[in-house]
Scaffold this motif. Structure first.
Motif, mmCIF file in Angstrom:
data_model
loop_
_atom_site.group_PDB
_atom_site.id
_atom_site.type_symbol
_atom_site.label_atom_id
_atom_site.label_comp_id
_atom_site.label_asym_id
_atom_site.label_seq_id
_atom_site.Cartn_x
_atom_site.Cartn_y
_atom_site.Cartn_z
ATOM 1 N N PRO A 1 0.836 -1.193 0.000
ATOM 2 C CA PRO A 1 0.000 0.000 0.000
ATOM 3 C C PRO A 1 0.880 1.257 0.000
ATOM 4 N N ALA A 2 0.358 2.344 -0.491
ATOM 5 C CA ALA A 2 1.128 3.572 -0.734
ATOM 6 C C ALA A 2 2.002 4.026 0.431
ATOM 7 N N ARG A 3 1.509 4.013 1.640
ATOM 8 C CA ARG A 3 2.302 4.567 2.743
ATOM 9 C C ARG A 3 3.142 3.532 3.487
ATOM 10 N N TYR A 4 3.233 2.317 2.967
ATOM 11 C CA TYR A 4 4.002 1.261 3.621
ATOM 12 C C TYR A 4 5.134 0.795 2.718
ATOM 13 N N ASN A 5 6.233 0.350 3.327
ATOM 14 C CA ASN A 5 7.346 -0.133 2.506
ATOM 15 C C ASN A 5 7.910 -1.471 2.974
#
Length: 88
Positions: free
Chosen positions: A62-66
């Protein structure tokens, strides 16, 4: 269903049982579809008195996770408990 919880990465589910799971399977991890895909490792889930293997798979973070923090079995006084993996 634990699989949908794993896929969504939004909810933590804990399952307690008295007997631990079999040893983890060795998975052959295929090449990632893209650099954005992260491998989510397979694991056992408890179904009644049995353990069922859920295969690993790739998923775009997801966009805010890496990073993906894999789920794991944790020993408690009531027996082994599955702690769901989650995005970080």
């Amino acid at each position: 269903m634990l699989v949908s919880t794993l896929v969504s990465g939004c909810t933590t589910t804990a399952t307690t049982t008295t007997q631990g799971p079999p040893p983890a399977r060795v998975e052959v991890i295929p090449a990632a579809p893209s650099a954005r895909h992260m491998w989510i490792p397979g694991h056992y889930v408890r179904r009644g008195r049995n353990y069922v293997w859920v295969n690993g798979y790739y998923r775009v973070a997801p966009a805010r996770y890496n990073a993906w923090v894999p789920g794991h079995w944790q020993q408690t006084r009531r027996g082994p408990m599955w702690i769901e993996g989650h995005w970080r």
